[in-house]
Write a protein that holds these residues in place. Sequence first.
Motif, PDB file in Angstrom:
ATOM      1  N   VAL A  90       0.836  -1.198   0.000  1.00 26.22           N
ATOM      2  CA  VAL A  90       0.000   0.000   0.000  1.00 26.22           C
ATOM      3  C   VAL A  90       0.870   1.247   0.000  1.00 26.22           C
ATOM      4  N   LEU A  91       0.552   2.157  -0.911  1.00 28.57           N
ATOM      5  CA  LEU A  91       1.274   3.425  -1.033  1.00 28.57           C
ATOM      6  C   LEU A  91       0.276   4.547  -0.800  1.00 28.57           C
ATOM      7  N   THR A  92       0.510   5.374   0.228  1.00 29.19           N
ATOM      8  CA  THR A  92      -0.512   6.344   0.607  1.00 29.19           C
ATOM      9  C   THR A  92       0.055   7.543   1.348  1.00 29.19           C
ATOM     10  N   ARG A 115       5.335  10.229   0.641  1.00 21.00           N
ATOM     11  CA  ARG A 115       6.436  11.183   0.820  1.00 21.00           C
ATOM     12  C   ARG A 115       7.782  10.484   0.955  1.00 21.00           C
ATOM     13  N   ALA A 116       7.783   9.164   0.935  1.00 19.62           N
ATOM     14  CA  ALA A 116       9.043   8.417   1.050  1.00 19.62           C
ATOM     15  C   ALA A 116       9.881   8.601  -0.208  1.00 19.62           C
ATOM     16  N   ALA A 117      11.162   8.318  -0.086  1.00 24.00           N
ATOM     17  CA  ALA A 117      12.049   8.404  -1.243  1.00 24.00           C
ATOM     18  C   ALA A 117      11.722   7.307  -2.242  1.00 24.00           C
ATOM     19  N   PRO A 137       9.592   3.162   7.851  1.00 22.44           N
ATOM     20  CA  PRO A 137      10.227   3.435   9.147  1.00 22.44           C
ATOM     21  C   PRO A 137       9.533   4.539   9.939  1.00 22.44           C
ATOM     22  N   ALA A 138       8.949   5.509   9.244  1.00 21.52           N
ATOM     23  CA  ALA A 138       8.270   6.604   9.931  1.00 21.52           C
ATOM     24  C   ALA A 138       6.992   6.152  10.627  1.00 21.52           C
TER      25      ALA A 138
END
Length: 227
Positions: A90-92, A115-117, A137-138
């Motif tokens: 999941v990308l969100t 917002r990840a790299a 990780p966040a």
Amino acid sequence: MTKSQKDDDRIIRIVLADDHAVVREGLKSLLNAQADMCVVGEAGDGATALEVTRELCPDVVVTDLSMPGSTGSELTERIRQQHDSVKVLVLTVHEERLYLTRLFRAGASGYVLKRAAASDLVNAVRIVASGGTYIDPALAGELVTGFLDSESSSVDADDSLSEREREVLVRIARGFSNKEIAAELELSTKTVETYKARVAEKLGLHSRVEIIRYATRKGLLHDDQLM
């Protein structure tokens, strides 16, 4: 040599599901640029995502959390019920604990923030495709907190783990990478991997989510456990 000419076993076949075409195009360009990845299908809503997944049976479905016709957890659960070999990543933009716990209970293999790299997404795809679990990780702390709220925290004095194995387990649950664990405990990365394997064998824990649940249930995530 093109990707289609390579051995299929070396290519991670991906379906992208996002209701924004421009987002899908950007993700497709990123993933197709990897030598070991190929986007084989796309979808702009939940129903289409299920249909494309059924037709193509990819290795990984990379999906947005919110799409027309289906919530992320609903889509994840239906994909996993129909195709247990397909991994869902999941990308969100959502960072709330509620979304995390629902998705992993539905069978998601990973959760990445938009917002990840770009390198984090690529890494996450490889991890879930190989059978692992990826948590941004966040967000690891949020997931741990969620389990602390819902599980008991009694410590079983009869645990079979050694002190060092326990130290490694706690740091895995906290979201530390192998390299970070090795640096903090003054071990080699290979030694950390050995301890992780021992923990998995002794406790039957084979993913980060399972380790988080165990550590939470056993009360191993208090600050004094990192001393």
